[in-house]
Design a protein around this motif. Structure first.
Motif, PDB file in Angstrom:
ATOM      1  N   LEU A 132       0.825  -1.212   0.000  1.00 49.99           N
ATOM      2  CA  LEU A 132       0.000   0.000   0.000  1.00 49.99           C
ATOM      3  C   LEU A 132       0.858   1.261   0.000  1.00 49.99           C
ATOM      4  N   ARG A 133       1.967   1.214   0.699  1.00 47.53           N
ATOM      5  CA  ARG A 133       2.861   2.373   0.720  1.00 47.53           C
ATOM      6  C   ARG A 133       3.371   2.667  -0.694  1.00 47.53           C
ATOM      7  N   SER A 134       3.665   1.612  -1.452  1.00 48.12           N
ATOM      8  CA  SER A 134       4.112   1.797  -2.833  1.00 48.12           C
ATOM      9  C   SER A 134       2.998   2.403  -3.684  1.00 48.12           C
ATOM     10  N   LEU A 135       1.758   1.944  -3.488  1.00 46.81           N
ATOM     11  CA  LEU A 135       0.633   2.498  -4.238  1.00 46.81           C
ATOM     12  C   LEU A 135       0.402   3.964  -3.901  1.00 46.81           C
ATOM     13  N   GLU A 136       0.521   4.311  -2.639  1.00 48.29           N
ATOM     14  CA  GLU A 136       0.334   5.711  -2.241  1.00 48.29           C
ATOM     15  C   GLU A 136       1.439   6.592  -2.812  1.00 48.29           C
ATOM     16  N   ARG A 137       2.674   6.087  -2.856  1.00 50.48           N
ATOM     17  CA  ARG A 137       3.766   6.867  -3.454  1.00 50.48           C
ATOM     18  C   ARG A 137       3.501   7.129  -4.934  1.00 50.48           C
ATOM     19  N   ALA A 138       2.819   6.188  -5.586  1.00 53.82           N
ATOM     20  CA  ALA A 138       2.511   6.344  -7.009  1.00 53.82           C
ATOM     21  C   ALA A 138       1.219   7.124  -7.235  1.00 53.82           C
ATOM     22  N   ALA A 139       0.620   7.644  -6.156  1.00 53.43           N
ATOM     23  CA  ALA A 139      -0.609   8.439  -6.237  1.00 53.43           C
ATOM     24  C   ALA A 139      -1.751   7.660  -6.888  1.00 53.43           C
ATOM     25  N   THR A 140      -1.834   6.368  -6.570  1.00 51.44           N
ATOM     26  CA  THR A 140      -2.864   5.519  -7.176  1.00 51.44           C
ATOM     27  C   THR A 140      -4.261   5.976  -6.795  1.00 51.44           C
ATOM     28  N   ARG A 141      -4.452   6.322  -5.525  1.00 50.61           N
ATOM     29  CA  ARG A 141      -5.772   6.779  -5.079  1.00 50.61           C
ATOM     30  C   ARG A 141      -6.210   8.010  -5.882  1.00 50.61           C
ATOM     31  N   SER A 142      -5.312   8.969  -6.013  1.00 45.53           N
ATOM     32  CA  SER A 142      -5.606  10.184  -6.767  1.00 45.53           C
ATOM     33  C   SER A 142      -5.874   9.875  -8.230  1.00 45.53           C
ATOM     34  N   ALA A 143      -5.159   8.898  -8.795  1.00 46.73           N
ATOM     35  CA  ALA A 143      -5.333   8.547 -10.200  1.00 46.73           C
ATOM     36  C   ALA A 143      -6.743   8.014 -10.451  1.00 46.73           C
ATOM     37  N   PHE A 144      -7.274   7.214  -9.542  1.00 47.20           N
ATOM     38  CA  PHE A 144      -8.635   6.699  -9.702  1.00 47.20           C
ATOM     39  C   PHE A 144      -9.660   7.826  -9.584  1.00 47.20           C
ATOM     40  N   ILE A 145      -9.453   8.723  -8.643  1.00 48.61           N
ATOM     41  CA  ILE A 145     -10.360   9.870  -8.510  1.00 48.61           C
ATOM     42  C   ILE A 145     -10.358  10.694  -9.792  1.00 48.61           C
ATOM     43  N   GLU A 146      -9.162  10.950 -10.319  1.00 46.24           N
ATOM     44  CA  GLU A 146      -9.054  11.733 -11.546  1.00 46.24           C
ATOM     45  C   GLU A 146      -9.672  11.002 -12.737  1.00 46.24           C
ATOM     46  N   ALA A 147      -9.586   9.681 -12.745  1.00 40.63           N
ATOM     47  CA  ALA A 147     -10.207   8.908 -13.829  1.00 40.63           C
ATOM     48  C   ALA A 147     -11.717   9.093 -13.826  1.00 40.63           C
ATOM     49  N   VAL A 148     -12.337   9.024 -12.648  1.00 42.53           N
ATOM     50  CA  VAL A 148     -13.781   9.222 -12.544  1.00 42.53           C
ATOM     51  C   VAL A 148     -14.155  10.627 -12.993  1.00 42.53           C
ATOM     52  N   LEU A 149     -13.390  11.616 -12.571  1.00 46.02           N
ATOM     53  CA  LEU A 149     -13.677  13.002 -12.943  1.00 46.02           C
ATOM     54  C   LEU A 149     -13.487  13.230 -14.439  1.00 46.02           C
ATOM     55  N   ALA A 150     -12.444  12.639 -15.019  1.00 46.22           N
ATOM     56  CA  ALA A 150     -12.193  12.799 -16.448  1.00 46.22           C
ATOM     57  C   ALA A 150     -13.304  12.157 -17.275  1.00 46.22           C
ATOM     58  N   ALA A 151     -13.740  10.974 -16.872  1.00 45.37           N
ATOM     59  CA  ALA A 151     -14.818  10.295 -17.598  1.00 45.37           C
ATOM     60  C   ALA A 151     -16.132  11.057 -17.449  1.00 45.37           C
ATOM     61  N   THR A 152     -16.368  11.629 -16.275  1.00 43.47           N
ATOM     62  CA  THR A 152     -17.563  12.445 -16.056  1.00 43.47           C
ATOM     63  C   THR A 152     -17.558  13.658 -16.980  1.00 43.47           C
ATOM     64  N   HIS A 153     -16.401  14.323 -17.052  1.00 42.97           N
ATOM     65  CA  HIS A 153     -16.271  15.506 -17.911  1.00 42.97           C
ATOM     66  C   HIS A 153     -16.514  15.138 -19.375  1.00 42.97           C
ATOM     67  N   ARG A 154     -15.957  14.013 -19.802  1.00 39.55           N
ATOM     68  CA  ARG A 154     -16.123  13.590 -21.200  1.00 39.55           C
ATOM     69  C   ARG A 154     -17.591  13.248 -21.486  1.00 39.55           C
ATOM     70  N   SER A 155     -18.270  12.642 -20.514  1.00 40.60           N
ATOM     71  CA  SER A 155     -19.688  12.332 -20.684  1.00 40.60           C
ATOM     72  C   SER A 155     -20.501  13.605 -20.879  1.00 40.60           C
ATOM     73  N   ARG A 156     -20.159  14.640 -20.127  1.00 41.13           N
ATOM     74  CA  ARG A 156     -20.860  15.932 -20.283  1.00 41.13           C
ATOM     75  C   ARG A 156     -20.611  16.519 -21.664  1.00 41.13           C
ATOM     76  N   GLU A 157     -19.371  16.400 -22.140  1.00 41.32           N
ATOM     77  CA  GLU A 157     -19.043  16.916 -23.478  1.00 41.32           C
ATOM     78  C   GLU A 157     -19.846  16.190 -24.546  1.00 41.32           C
ATOM     79  N   LEU A 158     -19.923  14.873 -24.448  1.00 42.21           N
ATOM     80  CA  LEU A 158     -20.650  14.094 -25.442  1.00 42.21           C
ATOM     81  C   LEU A 158     -22.149  14.389 -25.392  1.00 42.21           C
ATOM     82  N   GLY A 159     -22.681  14.568 -24.183  1.00 40.15           N
ATOM     83  CA  GLY A 159     -24.090  14.878 -24.034  1.00 40.15           C
ATOM     84  C   GLY A 159     -24.459  16.234 -24.598  1.00 40.15           C
ATOM     85  N   ALA A 160     -23.484  17.154 -24.576  1.00 37.16           N
ATOM     86  CA  ALA A 160     -23.729  18.505 -25.103  1.00 37.16           C
ATOM     87  C   ALA A 160     -23.654  18.545 -26.624  1.00 37.16           C
ATOM     88  N   GLY A 161     -23.255  17.419 -27.214  1.00 37.47           N
ATOM     89  CA  GLY A 161     -23.169  17.351 -28.667  1.00 37.47           C
ATOM     90  C   GLY A 161     -21.861  17.877 -29.192  1.00 37.47           C
TER      91      GLY A 161
END
Length: 264
Positions: free
Chosen positions: A235-264
């Motif tokens: 877990l210490r290795s995962l935290e050093r690699a910012a894995t938790r933050s990467a998953f949060i950013e993935a959800v936010l990036a996919a959410t943003h892209r969904s909004r873009e696609l919905g807007a046409g």
């Protein structure tokens, strides 16, 4: 005579819904008409489900499911004008309730849903949003259908992009984790087939434990992490690699892209 359900689109998700509804005895093949433009696919479905009617145009129906690609939604909704279903459930990604209501006969109750691919094995997660004319009874009808292949939650439509970012795209994140775990096992010396077996069962077991436990993910993680032990080191290795933050950013990036696609 109206059938119980018209399914617009006989692709993978459409067939997953069919199998779930038949297994749950919500409907029989004779209750459903599937509208599928591809002749080969029509033949497959008709052969696989005895009594199922597969056609190129919808029949009059009590309810309809729009399970086609976003670019085909307008044509599918246009075809439903003659069938005049009492209510419509759409699982087409990114197509808004407003767009659906404008494409369907006036005053048609619409429920928009965002399911995910684990519905193919009866373990889906879907969020539903009610349209302008949809009643609680209409939403309950849509829930019955989607609960045949997983779990459902109700949300306002404005949250469906976030649902897309989390559970809609989430299976791909989990598959990426599975790939990485397999590669890690191989790098540590395990044969690939053994590494794959252990990685898949670890993910399946951990998800089942989380679903059935009264403890949170954080509590379960802490329970398996002994001070100074192997899990703590990993877990210490995962935290050093910012894995938790990467998953949060993935959800936010996919959410943003969904909004873009919905807007046409």
């Amino acid at each position: 005579m109206a059938v119980r359900l018209v399914l617009m689109g006989g692709g993978r998700m459409g067939e997953a819904l069919l199998e779930g509804l038949f297994a749950a005895k919500w409907a029989t093949p004779e209750d459903v008409v599937v509208v599928e433009p591809l002749g080969g696919r029509r033949d497959q479905l008709a052969e696989r489900y005895a009594g199922l009617r597969v056609d190129t145009a919808p029949h009059p129906a009590d309810g309809a499911i729009v399970a086609v690609k976003p670019n085909d939604v307008a044509a599918a909704c246009g075809a439903l004008h003659d069938a005049r279903p009492r209510r419509v459930l759409s699982i087409a990604a990114g197509v808004t309730i407003d767009a659906l209501e404008r494409a369907l006969p006036a005053q048609t109750p619409v429920v928009r849903a965002m399911p995910n691919t684990p519905a193919l094995v009866g373990q889906g997660a879907a969020a539903l949003a009610a349209g302008t004319h949809a009643t609680d009874d209409d939403v309950a009808w849509a829930e019955e259908i989607l609960q045949a292949v997983g779990v459902t939650v109700r949300v306002p439509e404005k949250l469906l992009d976030a649902v897309t970012g989390l559970s809609g795209s989430g299976p791909a994140y989990v598959f990426l984790v599975a790939e990485a775990l397999v590669e890690g096992g191989v790098a540590a010396g395990l044969p690939r087939d053994i590494s794959e077996t252990l990685a898949v069962q670890t993910l399946k077991g951990a998800a089942t434990l989380l679903a059935e436990s009264t403890e949170s993910a954080e509590q379960l993680r802490a329970a398996v992490t002994s001070p100074g032990g192997t899990t703590a080191a990993g877990l210490r290795s995962l935290e050093r690699a910012a894995t938790r933050s990467a998953f949060i950013e993935a959800v936010l990036a996919a959410t943003h892209r969904s909004r873009e696609l919905g807007a046409g």
